[in-house]
Design a protein around this motif. Sequence first.
Motif, PDB file in Angstrom:
ATOM      1  N   VAL A  72      26.529  40.209  34.615  1.00 27.19           N
ATOM      2  CA  VAL A  72      27.878  39.756  34.263  1.00 27.19           C
ATOM      3  C   VAL A  72      27.831  38.819  33.061  1.00 27.19           C
ATOM      4  N   ALA A  73      26.883  37.869  33.066  1.00 28.29           N
ATOM      5  CA  ALA A  73      26.783  36.903  31.970  1.00 28.29           C
ATOM      6  C   ALA A  73      26.482  37.607  30.642  1.00 28.29           C
ATOM      7  N   LEU A  74      25.559  38.574  30.659  1.00 24.63           N
ATOM      8  CA  LEU A  74      25.240  39.297  29.438  1.00 24.63           C
ATOM      9  C   LEU A  74      26.434  40.115  28.952  1.00 24.63           C
ATOM     10  N   THR A  75      27.147  40.726  29.895  1.00 23.92           N
ATOM     11  CA  THR A  75      28.322  41.513  29.523  1.00 23.92           C
ATOM     12  C   THR A  75      29.360  40.640  28.833  1.00 23.92           C
ATOM     13  N   VAL A  76      29.621  39.478  29.415  1.00 23.49           N
ATOM     14  CA  VAL A  76      30.599  38.553  28.833  1.00 23.49           C
ATOM     15  C   VAL A  76      30.132  38.079  27.460  1.00 23.49           C
ATOM     16  N   LEU A  77      28.839  37.773  27.336  1.00 22.27           N
ATOM     17  CA  LEU A  77      28.294  37.294  26.071  1.00 22.27           C
ATOM     18  C   LEU A  77      28.403  38.363  24.988  1.00 22.27           C
ATOM     19  N   GLY A 125      35.896  36.725  21.206  1.00 17.84           N
ATOM     20  CA  GLY A 125      36.482  35.837  22.207  1.00 17.84           C
ATOM     21  C   GLY A 125      36.079  36.243  23.599  1.00 17.84           C
ATOM     22  N   VAL A 126      36.174  35.308  24.514  1.00 21.26           N
ATOM     23  CA  VAL A 126      35.826  35.554  25.920  1.00 21.26           C
ATOM     24  C   VAL A 126      37.077  35.378  26.763  1.00 21.26           C
ATOM     25  N   GLY A 127      37.389  36.384  27.550  1.00 19.77           N
ATOM     26  CA  GLY A 127      38.547  36.308  28.422  1.00 19.77           C
ATOM     27  C   GLY A 127      38.169  35.786  29.799  1.00 19.77           C
ATOM     28  N   PHE A 128      39.162  35.288  30.505  1.00 19.61           N
ATOM     29  CA  PHE A 128      38.934  34.812  31.867  1.00 19.61           C
ATOM     30  C   PHE A 128      40.255  34.832  32.624  1.00 19.61           C
ATOM     31  N   THR A 129      40.233  35.409  33.799  1.00 23.78           N
ATOM     32  CA  THR A 129      41.400  35.431  34.670  1.00 23.78           C
ATOM     33  C   THR A 129      41.227  34.364  35.734  1.00 23.78           C
ATOM     34  N   PRO A 130      41.986  33.288  35.688  1.00 25.52           N
ATOM     35  CA  PRO A 130      41.843  32.245  36.709  1.00 25.52           C
ATOM     36  C   PRO A 130      42.110  32.821  38.096  1.00 25.52           C
ATOM     37  N   PRO A 131      41.347  32.399  39.092  1.00 23.44           N
ATOM     38  CA  PRO A 131      41.576  32.920  40.453  1.00 23.44           C
ATOM     39  C   PRO A 131      43.023  32.781  40.905  1.00 23.44           C
ATOM     40  N   GLY A 132      43.704  31.707  40.471  1.00 24.81           N
ATOM     41  CA  GLY A 132      45.089  31.519  40.861  1.00 24.81           C
ATOM     42  C   GLY A 132      46.030  32.549  40.276  1.00 24.81           C
ATOM     43  N   ALA A 133      45.584  33.249  39.219  1.00 20.57           N
ATOM     44  CA  ALA A 133      46.426  34.263  38.600  1.00 20.57           C
ATOM     45  C   ALA A 133      46.311  35.621  39.288  1.00 20.57           C
ATOM     46  N   LEU A 134      45.372  35.741  40.195  1.00 21.51           N
ATOM     47  CA  LEU A 134      45.229  36.982  40.950  1.00 21.51           C
ATOM     48  C   LEU A 134      46.368  37.098  41.954  1.00 21.51           C
ATOM     49  N   HIS A 135      46.651  38.310  42.362  1.00 20.23           N
ATOM     50  CA  HIS A 135      47.765  38.532  43.280  1.00 20.23           C
ATOM     51  C   HIS A 135      47.420  38.163  44.719  1.00 20.23           C
ATOM     52  N   HIS A 136      46.137  37.954  44.987  1.00 18.56           N
ATOM     53  CA  HIS A 136      45.686  37.629  46.342  1.00 18.56           C
ATOM     54  C   HIS A 136      44.620  36.553  46.252  1.00 18.56           C
ATOM     55  N   PRO A 137      44.396  35.798  47.328  1.00 21.32           N
ATOM     56  CA  PRO A 137      43.383  34.733  47.295  1.00 21.32           C
ATOM     57  C   PRO A 137      42.006  35.300  46.975  1.00 21.32           C
ATOM     58  N   THR A 151      28.974  43.443  45.036  1.00 25.04           N
ATOM     59  CA  THR A 151      30.152  42.574  45.098  1.00 25.04           C
ATOM     60  C   THR A 151      30.180  41.581  43.949  1.00 25.04           C
ATOM     61  N   LEU A 152      29.046  40.947  43.662  1.00 23.93           N
ATOM     62  CA  LEU A 152      29.004  39.976  42.580  1.00 23.93           C
ATOM     63  C   LEU A 152      29.333  40.612  41.230  1.00 23.93           C
ATOM     64  N   VAL A 153      28.836  41.807  40.998  1.00 23.43           N
ATOM     65  CA  VAL A 153      29.155  42.499  39.750  1.00 23.43           C
ATOM     66  C   VAL A 153      30.649  42.799  39.681  1.00 23.43           C
ATOM     67  N   ASN A 154      31.208  43.324  40.777  1.00 25.99           N
ATOM     68  CA  ASN A 154      32.641  43.649  40.793  1.00 25.99           C
ATOM     69  C   ASN A 154      33.497  42.406  40.568  1.00 25.99           C
ATOM     70  N   LEU A 155      33.165  41.306  41.223  1.00 22.32           N
ATOM     71  CA  LEU A 155      33.949  40.083  41.076  1.00 22.32           C
ATOM     72  C   LEU A 155      33.833  39.527  39.661  1.00 22.32           C
ATOM     73  N   GLY A 156      32.629  39.585  39.102  1.00 25.91           N
ATOM     74  CA  GLY A 156      32.445  39.102  37.739  1.00 25.91           C
ATOM     75  C   GLY A 156      33.285  39.880  36.743  1.00 25.91           C
ATOM     76  N   LEU A 157      33.301  41.200  36.885  1.00 24.80           N
ATOM     77  CA  LEU A 157      34.104  42.021  35.985  1.00 24.80           C
ATOM     78  C   LEU A 157      35.591  41.774  36.204  1.00 24.80           C
ATOM     79  N   LEU A 158      35.985  41.563  37.450  1.00 21.01           N
ATOM     80  CA  LEU A 158      37.396  41.287  37.753  1.00 21.01           C
ATOM     81  C   LEU A 158      37.869  40.020  37.056  1.00 21.01           C
ATOM     82  N   LEU A 159      37.033  38.992  37.033  1.00 19.56           N
ATOM     83  CA  LEU A 159      37.440  37.695  36.494  1.00 19.56           C
ATOM     84  C   LEU A 159      37.279  37.596  34.976  1.00 19.56           C
ATOM     85  N   PHE A 160      36.313  38.323  34.408  1.00 17.95           N
ATOM     86  CA  PHE A 160      36.000  38.105  33.000  1.00 17.95           C
ATOM     87  C   PHE A 160      36.293  39.289  32.082  1.00 17.95           C
TER      88      PHE A 160
END
Length: 286
Positions: free
Chosen positions: A109-114, A122-134, A228-237
């Motif tokens: 995930v870190a390499l993908t974002v980099l 630029g680097v994008g980021f979706t704050p957890p609070g912006a997701l439709h679910h917790p 799961t970690l890969v999926n969550l990383g891609l979801l957020l970044f």
Amino acid sequence: MAMETVAVDGVEPAGRGGLWGAAGVFTAVAFVAAGIFGAVQAGTGVPTEVVQLTQFGPAVGVGAVALYRGRRTRELLRGGGRGRGRGGGAGGRGPGGWRAVLGTAALIVALTVLVHGVASGGVGFTPPGALHHPLALIAAAQLVGACGEEIGWRCFLQPLLRTRYGTLVSSVTVGLVWGAWHVPVFEQAPAYAAGFLVATVAMSVVLGVALDGTGGSYRLMLSGGFHTLVNLGLLLFMDEETGAVLPMLCFGLSCLVVAMAWAGRHASAPAPAPAPAPAPTTLHRT
């Protein structure tokens, strides 16, 4: 030249027909079940952001094979497919094994974002609070869904192929099937589909090498945690789910770089010592 077949952890390798028959049934059912789950998801009210029901297709495939090869399926899920090649258990229960596997997911995930940040400026980021679910709900559901996949890919098909083929060959094969199983991906641009297929093959190599020599719930939780970690990383970044080509290419490239490191580790691992010959049996007359 005929391929040598030997017992692995007390489990006799299936003949070519039996191996590919079981693999074929598993794959066919996994594809069909995923298609059905995908079609009915909208009617269930389960949001795809939380979990995609298609992820349980491989679990259904395992169940289908278990209906007629129950004992063999149980042996594979317990780790009976552990291979005989070099590098067995390179990332398994040894020191730092689980850290290496989960850390690799974070590294991807870190390499993908980099790489994406450098390429796009630029680097994008979706704050957890912006997701439709917790985020906690999404993470828990993602782990369940990832395990629904991994019980098929890494806990059944990989060990099944591993009883006859080497770590890298079996891993690449699983990665290709795993990638092709994501049918909607191939409706996107060819470069997007290519990047995704590179990613699935590369991640399959990582997990194939890292988990070679492990089995049971340990193998399932590690592969599910990685997924799961890969999926969550891609979801957020990242925004690759939109069909954008650049994020997917960056993801595929990052996975490939990491997989090459794991493949190198596998290639440099010493071959396991041959099992000692059984002591001759002496009969004593009384």
